[in-house]
Design a protein around this motif. Structure first.
Motif, PDB file in Angstrom:
ATOM      1  N   TYR A  87     -93.896  24.949 -32.123  1.00 30.27           N
ATOM      2  CA  TYR A  87     -92.785  24.150 -32.645  1.00 30.27           C
ATOM      3  C   TYR A  87     -92.960  22.672 -32.289  1.00 30.27           C
ATOM      4  CZ  TYR A  87     -89.831  28.108 -34.102  1.00 30.27           C
ATOM      5  OH  TYR A  87     -89.293  29.197 -34.746  1.00 30.27           O
ATOM      6  N   ARG A  88     -93.376  22.402 -31.051  1.00 31.61           N
ATOM      7  CA  ARG A  88     -93.560  21.013 -30.629  1.00 31.61           C
ATOM      8  C   ARG A  88     -94.677  20.332 -31.413  1.00 31.61           C
ATOM      9  NH1 ARG A  88     -90.983  19.046 -26.297  1.00 31.61           N
ATOM     10  NH2 ARG A  88     -89.702  20.484 -25.073  1.00 31.61           N
ATOM     11  N   TYR A  89     -95.754  21.071 -31.653  1.00 29.84           N
ATOM     12  CA  TYR A  89     -96.848  20.490 -32.435  1.00 29.84           C
ATOM     13  C   TYR A  89     -96.392  20.206 -33.870  1.00 29.84           C
ATOM     14  CZ  TYR A  89    -101.209  20.022 -34.996  1.00 29.84           C
ATOM     15  OH  TYR A  89    -102.209  19.571 -35.832  1.00 29.84           O
ATOM     16  N   ASN A  90     -95.709  21.164 -34.475  1.00 30.22           N
ATOM     17  CA  ASN A  90     -95.241  20.971 -35.850  1.00 30.22           C
ATOM     18  C   ASN A  90     -94.244  19.816 -35.942  1.00 30.22           C
ATOM     19  OD1 ASN A  90     -96.794  23.022 -36.958  1.00 30.22           O
ATOM     20  ND2 ASN A  90     -95.218  24.579 -36.669  1.00 30.22           N
ATOM     21  N   LEU A 171     -87.294  20.009 -35.709  1.00 30.67           N
ATOM     22  CA  LEU A 171     -86.559  18.831 -35.259  1.00 30.67           C
ATOM     23  C   LEU A 171     -86.273  18.906 -33.761  1.00 30.67           C
ATOM     24  CD1 LEU A 171     -85.203  16.235 -36.256  1.00 30.67           C
ATOM     25  CD2 LEU A 171     -83.132  17.577 -36.689  1.00 30.67           C
ATOM     26  N   LYS A 172     -86.618  17.842 -33.062  1.00 25.46           N
ATOM     27  CA  LYS A 172     -86.386  17.760 -31.624  1.00 25.46           C
ATOM     28  C   LYS A 172     -84.982  17.254 -31.362  1.00 25.46           C
ATOM     29  CE  LYS A 172     -88.405  15.813 -27.382  1.00 25.46           C
ATOM     30  NZ  LYS A 172     -89.472  14.931 -26.856  1.00 25.46           N
ATOM     31  N   GLY A 173     -84.209  18.016 -30.561  1.00 32.26           N
ATOM     32  CA  GLY A 173     -82.839  17.643 -30.265  1.00 32.26           C
ATOM     33  C   GLY A 173     -82.720  16.733 -29.062  1.00 32.26           C
ATOM     34  N   ASN A 179     -86.109  22.804 -32.549  1.00 34.14           N
ATOM     35  CA  ASN A 179     -85.578  23.919 -33.332  1.00 34.14           C
ATOM     36  C   ASN A 179     -86.085  23.838 -34.763  1.00 34.14           C
ATOM     37  OD1 ASN A 179     -83.698  25.249 -31.394  1.00 34.14           O
ATOM     38  ND2 ASN A 179     -82.713  23.244 -31.423  1.00 34.14           N
ATOM     39  N   ALA A 180     -86.126  24.990 -35.409  1.00 36.37           N
ATOM     40  CA  ALA A 180     -86.581  25.075 -36.799  1.00 36.37           C
ATOM     41  C   ALA A 180     -85.380  25.047 -37.736  1.00 36.37           C
ATOM     42  CB  ALA A 180     -87.393  26.342 -37.007  1.00 36.37           C
ATOM     43  N   ILE A 238     -80.928  10.071 -37.108  1.00 35.38           N
ATOM     44  CA  ILE A 238     -81.389  10.519 -35.787  1.00 35.38           C
ATOM     45  C   ILE A 238     -82.895  10.798 -35.741  1.00 35.38           C
ATOM     46  CG2 ILE A 238     -79.156  11.390 -35.065  1.00 35.38           C
ATOM     47  CD1 ILE A 238     -81.629  13.931 -36.154  1.00 35.38           C
ATOM     48  N   ALA A 239     -83.548  10.899 -36.885  1.00 35.37           N
ATOM     49  CA  ALA A 239     -84.986  11.156 -36.911  1.00 35.37           C
ATOM     50  C   ALA A 239     -85.499  10.838 -38.308  1.00 35.37           C
ATOM     51  CB  ALA A 239     -85.299  12.611 -36.535  1.00 35.37           C
ATOM     52  N   GLN A 240     -86.786  11.024 -38.508  1.00 37.90           N
ATOM     53  CA  GLN A 240     -87.386  10.690 -39.796  1.00 37.90           C
ATOM     54  C   GLN A 240     -88.594  11.582 -40.057  1.00 37.90           C
ATOM     55  OE1 GLN A 240     -88.225   6.541 -40.154  1.00 37.90           O
ATOM     56  NE2 GLN A 240     -89.141   6.695 -42.185  1.00 37.90           N
ATOM     57  N   LEU A 241     -88.646  12.150 -41.246  1.00 37.20           N
ATOM     58  CA  LEU A 241     -89.824  12.905 -41.656  1.00 37.20           C
ATOM     59  C   LEU A 241     -90.923  11.938 -42.067  1.00 37.20           C
ATOM     60  CD1 LEU A 241     -88.333  15.747 -43.906  1.00 37.20           C
ATOM     61  CD2 LEU A 241     -89.184  15.967 -41.574  1.00 37.20           C
ATOM     62  N   ARG A 242     -92.151  12.294 -41.766  1.00 39.78           N
ATOM     63  CA  ARG A 242     -93.271  11.511 -42.291  1.00 39.78           C
ATOM     64  C   ARG A 242     -93.275  11.645 -43.811  1.00 39.78           C
ATOM     65  NH1 ARG A 242     -96.284   9.904 -37.923  1.00 39.78           N
ATOM     66  NH2 ARG A 242     -95.992  11.163 -36.030  1.00 39.78           N
ATOM     67  N   TYR A 243     -93.847  10.644 -44.484  1.00 37.25           N
ATOM     68  CA  TYR A 243     -93.635  10.489 -45.920  1.00 37.25           C
ATOM     69  C   TYR A 243     -94.049  11.722 -46.724  1.00 37.25           C
ATOM     70  CZ  TYR A 243     -93.130   8.018 -50.340  1.00 37.25           C
ATOM     71  OH  TYR A 243     -92.720   7.626 -51.591  1.00 37.25           O
TER      72      TYR A 243
END
Length: 268
Positions: A87-90, A171-173, A179-180, A238-243
């Motif tokens: 999960y952390r790697y993803n 997503l890292k809280g 969490n997925a 609170i976060a951002q997905l890579r493009y």
């Protein structure tokens, strides 16, 4: 070259606030292209250095001996530890800290305790532009309409096929745990939950240097008894997905919105 490209782009610029947003967006795009070129040069040398490090690891010569991982106590034994590492790697490869100065595709927004991903195209999110998209005269109201899809948390461990379905966000809280989340609710006939939001101040924000998040005020329509009401909520980016991961979700929603209903009858 950098100055020349910018000068060419500025010749047909709009005026006023729209011109300021236009210039800022152009500078942002030009800077990103030049940084990408620098990374292409630096990246090649970093790869060579990384290969040297791997070759120095005793495990590369004999898998039975202890290597770098044992020295740093990097042992993953239980299924729970393996899942957490996965999960952390993803999360690392698909998300990044909030960046930019206005809404972009892939920004993850927390509204009323729920998480939403902005899936509007980047060209529709430039402040002071496209004032007739979704909401007529949105420029006069100083708002930026945007579409977002809701993230549904999955508590059960994911299988290999689920992870490879390209429908999950890791997503890292605030507690540091990853969490997925999925754009589907996991029901028998899953369908993404999407909503049209309107961000105040054209979706422009400032990132808090401490929390690395950005406050945002949004409005959305909500059904009441026999009528519609407009709700205003304080939200946070609170976060951002890579493009490329943001584009994947945009494509998923596009398929959902262009689906064709057929009249097949299933066995009873």
């Amino acid at each position: 070259m950098f100055t020349g490209n910018i000068t060419m782009s500025f010749r047909s610029r709009p005026k006023g606030d729209a011109g300021h947003s236009h210039r800022k967006s152009l500078l942002e795009a030009h800077a990103a292209r030049h940084v990408e070129r620098l990374l292409d040069v630096v990246g090649g040398e970093a790869i060579k250095f990384g290969i040297k490090l791997v070759d120095c690891d005793p495990v590369s010569m004999d898998a039975k001996v202890e290597g770098f991982s044992s020295h740093y106590n990097l042992r993953v034994r239980s299924d729970e530890e393996k899942r957490e590492a996965l999960y952390r790697y993803n999360s690392h490869i698909s998300t990044k800290p909030v960046s930019g100065w206005h809404l972009h595709p892939g920004h993850i927004i927390k509204v009323d305790g729920s998480f939403w991903v902005c899936v509007s195209p980047a060209c529709d999110l430039v402040p002071n532009q496209k004032g007739k998209a979704a909401i007529n005269e949105s420029i006069v109201a100083k708002i930026k309409p945007f579409m977002a899809v809701q993230l549904q948390r999955r508590s059960k461990p994911l299988g290999k096929e689920e992870v490879n379905s390209n429908t999950f966000v890791f997503l890292k809280g605030q507690d540091g745990k990853v969490n997925a989340y999925s754009i589907y609710d996991g029901g028998e006939n899953p369908s993404p939950v999407w909503r049209l939001f309107n961000a105040e101040q054209f979706g422009v924000f400032e990132i808090d240097p401490v929390t690395k998040t950005a406050p945002l005020k949004v409005r959305y329509l909500c059904g009441s008894t026999g009528k519609l009401t407009l709700r205003t909520r304080r939200a946070h980016v609170i976060a951002q997905l890579r493009y490329e991961y943001a584009l994947n979700l945009i494509q998923k929603l596009g398929v959902e919105m262009t689906r064709v209903g057929l009249d097949y009858v299933s066995p009873s």
